[in-house]
Scaffold this motif. Structure first.
Motif, PDB file in Angstrom:
ATOM      1  N   ILE A 172       0.835  -1.199   0.000  1.00 28.33           N
ATOM      2  CA  ILE A 172       0.000   0.000   0.000  1.00 28.33           C
ATOM      3  C   ILE A 172       0.870   1.249   0.000  1.00 28.33           C
ATOM      4  O   ILE A 172       0.595   2.230  -0.712  1.00 28.33           O
ATOM      5  CB  ILE A 172      -0.948  -0.007   1.223  1.00 28.33           C
ATOM      6  N   GLU A 173       1.954   1.231   0.786  1.00 28.23           N
ATOM      7  CA  GLU A 173       2.857   2.382   0.806  1.00 28.23           C
ATOM      8  C   GLU A 173       3.529   2.573  -0.540  1.00 28.23           C
ATOM      9  O   GLU A 173       3.680   3.704  -1.017  1.00 28.23           O
ATOM     10  CB  GLU A 173       3.911   2.190   1.898  1.00 28.23           C
ATOM     11  N   ALA A 174       3.932   1.472  -1.185  1.00 32.09           N
ATOM     12  CA  ALA A 174       4.578   1.557  -2.492  1.00 32.09           C
ATOM     13  C   ALA A 174       3.630   2.109  -3.548  1.00 32.09           C
ATOM     14  O   ALA A 174       4.061   2.753  -4.510  1.00 32.09           O
ATOM     15  CB  ALA A 174       5.094   0.179  -2.915  1.00 32.09           C
ATOM     16  N   ALA A 175       2.316   1.863  -3.349  1.00 31.42           N
ATOM     17  CA  ALA A 175       1.305   2.367  -4.289  1.00 31.42           C
ATOM     18  C   ALA A 175       0.776   3.738  -3.875  1.00 31.42           C
ATOM     19  O   ALA A 175      -0.240   4.191  -4.405  1.00 31.42           O
ATOM     20  CB  ALA A 175       0.152   1.370  -4.385  1.00 31.42           C
ATOM     21  N   ASN A 176       1.458   4.374  -2.914  1.00 29.38           N
ATOM     22  CA  ASN A 176       1.049   5.707  -2.432  1.00 29.38           C
ATOM     23  C   ASN A 176      -0.394   5.733  -1.937  1.00 29.38           C
ATOM     24  O   ASN A 176      -1.124   6.700  -2.149  1.00 29.38           O
ATOM     25  CB  ASN A 176       1.242   6.770  -3.530  1.00 29.38           C
ATOM     26  N   GLY A 177      -0.802   4.639  -1.286  1.00 31.91           N
ATOM     27  CA  GLY A 177      -2.132   4.566  -0.707  1.00 31.91           C
ATOM     28  C   GLY A 177      -3.212   4.070  -1.634  1.00 31.91           C
ATOM     29  O   GLY A 177      -4.361   3.897  -1.206  1.00 31.91           O
ATOM     30  N   ASN A 178      -2.880   3.833  -2.892  1.00 30.32           N
ATOM     31  CA  ASN A 178      -3.869   3.350  -3.860  1.00 30.32           C
ATOM     32  C   ASN A 178      -4.051   1.846  -3.676  1.00 30.32           C
ATOM     33  O   ASN A 178      -3.191   1.048  -4.058  1.00 30.32           O
ATOM     34  CB  ASN A 178      -3.400   3.660  -5.288  1.00 30.32           C
ATOM     35  N   ARG A 179      -5.180   1.457  -3.094  1.00 26.04           N
ATOM     36  CA  ARG A 179      -5.376   0.048  -2.751  1.00 26.04           C
ATOM     37  C   ARG A 179      -5.660  -0.816  -3.971  1.00 26.04           C
ATOM     38  O   ARG A 179      -5.371  -2.009  -3.960  1.00 26.04           O
ATOM     39  CB  ARG A 179      -6.490  -0.072  -1.711  1.00 26.04           C
ATOM     40  N   ARG A 180      -6.210  -0.222  -5.014  1.00 28.01           N
ATOM     41  CA  ARG A 180      -6.419  -0.988  -6.246  1.00 28.01           C
ATOM     42  C   ARG A 180      -5.066  -1.406  -6.836  1.00 28.01           C
ATOM     43  O   ARG A 180      -4.872  -2.564  -7.217  1.00 28.01           O
ATOM     44  CB  ARG A 180      -7.193  -0.143  -7.267  1.00 28.01           C
ATOM     45  N   GLU A 181      -4.121  -0.455  -6.865  1.00 26.03           N
ATOM     46  CA  GLU A 181      -2.789  -0.770  -7.382  1.00 26.03           C
ATOM     47  C   GLU A 181      -2.064  -1.741  -6.453  1.00 26.03           C
ATOM     48  O   GLU A 181      -1.327  -2.619  -6.912  1.00 26.03           O
ATOM     49  CB  GLU A 181      -1.970   0.510  -7.539  1.00 26.03           C
ATOM     50  N   ALA A 182      -2.272  -1.587  -5.147  1.00 25.17           N
ATOM     51  CA  ALA A 182      -1.634  -2.497  -4.197  1.00 25.17           C
ATOM     52  C   ALA A 182      -2.138  -3.924  -4.403  1.00 25.17           C
ATOM     53  O   ALA A 182      -1.353  -4.883  -4.379  1.00 25.17           O
ATOM     54  CB  ALA A 182      -1.908  -2.043  -2.769  1.00 25.17           C
ATOM     55  N   ALA A 183      -3.454  -4.083  -4.609  1.00 25.92           N
ATOM     56  CA  ALA A 183      -4.022  -5.413  -4.847  1.00 25.92           C
ATOM     57  C   ALA A 183      -3.449  -6.015  -6.124  1.00 25.92           C
ATOM     58  O   ALA A 183      -3.115  -7.212  -6.165  1.00 25.92           O
ATOM     59  CB  ALA A 183      -5.540  -5.318  -4.934  1.00 25.92           C
ATOM     60  N   ARG A 184      -3.303  -5.186  -7.159  1.00 24.58           N
ATOM     61  CA  ARG A 184      -2.744  -5.684  -8.418  1.00 24.58           C
ATOM     62  C   ARG A 184      -1.288  -6.142  -8.224  1.00 24.58           C
ATOM     63  O   ARG A 184      -0.880  -7.182  -8.734  1.00 24.58           O
ATOM     64  CB  ARG A 184      -2.810  -4.581  -9.475  1.00 24.58           C
ATOM     65  N   ALA A 185      -0.521  -5.364  -7.462  1.00 24.42           N
ATOM     66  CA  ALA A 185       0.875  -5.732  -7.220  1.00 24.42           C
ATOM     67  C   ALA A 185       0.987  -7.025  -6.417  1.00 24.42           C
ATOM     68  O   ALA A 185       1.921  -7.815  -6.621  1.00 24.42           O
ATOM     69  CB  ALA A 185       1.590  -4.598  -6.499  1.00 24.42           C
ATOM     70  N   LEU A 186       0.027  -7.248  -5.522  1.00 25.06           N
ATOM     71  CA  LEU A 186       0.041  -8.456  -4.700  1.00 25.06           C
ATOM     72  C   LEU A 186      -0.550  -9.665  -5.414  1.00 25.06           C
ATOM     73  O   LEU A 186      -0.461 -10.790  -4.910  1.00 25.06           O
ATOM     74  CB  LEU A 186      -0.735  -8.202  -3.400  1.00 25.06           C
ATOM     75  N   GLY A 187      -1.186  -9.427  -6.556  1.00 28.26           N
ATOM     76  CA  GLY A 187      -1.773 -10.524  -7.315  1.00 28.26           C
ATOM     77  C   GLY A 187      -3.079 -11.036  -6.738  1.00 28.26           C
ATOM     78  O   GLY A 187      -3.408 -12.221  -6.909  1.00 28.26           O
ATOM     79  N   VAL A 188      -3.828 -10.153  -6.058  1.00 32.78           N
ATOM     80  CA  VAL A 188      -5.114 -10.546  -5.480  1.00 32.78           C
ATOM     81  C   VAL A 188      -6.166  -9.542  -5.915  1.00 32.78           C
ATOM     82  O   VAL A 188      -5.853  -8.455  -6.410  1.00 32.78           O
ATOM     83  CB  VAL A 188      -5.049 -10.601  -3.936  1.00 32.78           C
ATOM     84  N   SER A 189      -7.438  -9.916  -5.712  1.00 37.39           N
ATOM     85  CA  SER A 189      -8.516  -8.991  -6.035  1.00 37.39           C
ATOM     86  C   SER A 189      -8.606  -7.914  -4.972  1.00 37.39           C
ATOM     87  O   SER A 189      -8.096  -8.079  -3.851  1.00 37.39           O
ATOM     88  CB  SER A 189      -9.850  -9.735  -6.131  1.00 37.39           C
ATOM     89  N   ARG A 190      -9.271  -6.821  -5.320  1.00 40.00           N
ATOM     90  CA  ARG A 190      -9.403  -5.740  -4.347  1.00 40.00           C
ATOM     91  C   ARG A 190     -10.238  -6.169  -3.156  1.00 40.00           C
ATOM     92  O   ARG A 190      -9.941  -5.816  -2.011  1.00 40.00           O
ATOM     93  CB  ARG A 190     -10.041  -4.509  -5.008  1.00 40.00           C
TER      94      ARG A 190
END
Length: 259
Positions: free
Chosen positions: A228-246
């Motif tokens: 989440i920190e790497a995505a600057n708080g954008n949880r949609r991008e964080a979910a994509r980076a983690l390979g899971v759904s939002r």
């Protein structure tokens, strides 16, 4: 039983090697409340001059840069430049160009993050040494000792004590505010209990969880927070980076109490 294996980069042994190397400037990196200022001043030596980047907004870039230039051009005690994460690109380049020519020892402090390989990378590049401070949540085995030492610094020392169960509960917390948060909590306990044992029920409601997370849950929590920190708080991008759904990410955040 709580087992926590951590890297030794923030250990006293690692600090001694950095100090003995004589490499300057020194960059001290740590989360808020992790003791960056204390460590920077310890490394700088007696009576350092401190210049805080957070003052740029109040003083203006020109005035702050003028003070910086005067300090680095003159001889004198070490200079500590706090919170370089708040420096603009212009001030970053100015400081990076000034550091190689100064005769003073200089210590920079910063929060961790992508900015150290982005806008503030020029400063990282001119530093002769770098010290990473380990977050308190990765030093759980030290929390009981630290809490007791903090209690010993208060006027209540000798009249109150932290019970073994209270220390266990304290060690189970995540401490996002690191040492600063722990100290504030211990001082609060010393104020509400004037004598006898400090029990878990005396802890603030936010710090009474008696069930420490398993190492796997704690690791999962830290991976999600980092994403989440790497995505600057954008949880949609964080979910994509983690390979899971939002929705999966939100469910895991609720289960792990990530706000």
């Amino acid at each position: 039983m709580l087992v926590d294996i951590v890297p030794q980069r923030g250990s006293r042994r690692g600090r001694a090697r950095a100090d003995a190397s004589g490499q300057w400037p020194l960059l001290v990196v740590g989360e808020p409340g992790s003791g960056r200022t204390t460590e920077a001043r310890r490394a700088a030596g007696p009576v350092p001059t401190v210049l805080d980047a957070t003052a740029v907004a109040r003083r203006g870039e020109a005035a702050w840069a003028a003070t910086l230039g005067t300090l680095l051009e003159e001889d004198g005690p070490a200079v500590v430049v706090e919170n370089i994460e708040f420096l603009s690109e212009r001030l970053t380049m100015l400081l990076a160009k000034s550091l190689p020519g100064t005769r003073r020892r200089v210590v920079l402090t910063s929060t961790p993050g992508d900015h150290l390989v982005g806008m503030h990378a020029p400063l990282v590049g001119v530093c002769g040494a770098r010290q990473e401070l380990v977050p308190l949540r990765r030093r759980r085995h030290e929390i009981p000792r630290l809490a007791e030492e903090m209690l010993a610094e208060t006027s209540a020392f000798g009249r109150v004590r932290l019970t073994a169960e209270t220390l266990r509960v304290l060690a189970a917390q995540s401490w996002p505010g690191n040492l600063t948060e722990l100290r504030r909590t211990v001082l609060g306990l010393a104020q509400i209990r004037t004598a006898g044992d400090i029990l878990p029920s005396d802890l603030p409601a936010s710090h009474r969880d008696r069930s420490p997370a398993s190492p796997f849950r704690q690791a999962e929590r830290e991976v999600i927070i980092a994403a989440i920190e790497a995505a600057n708080g954008n949880r949609r991008e964080a979910a994509r980076a983690l390979g899971v759904s939002r929705s999966t990410l939100y469910n895991r955040m609720r289960a792990l109490r990530i706000h």
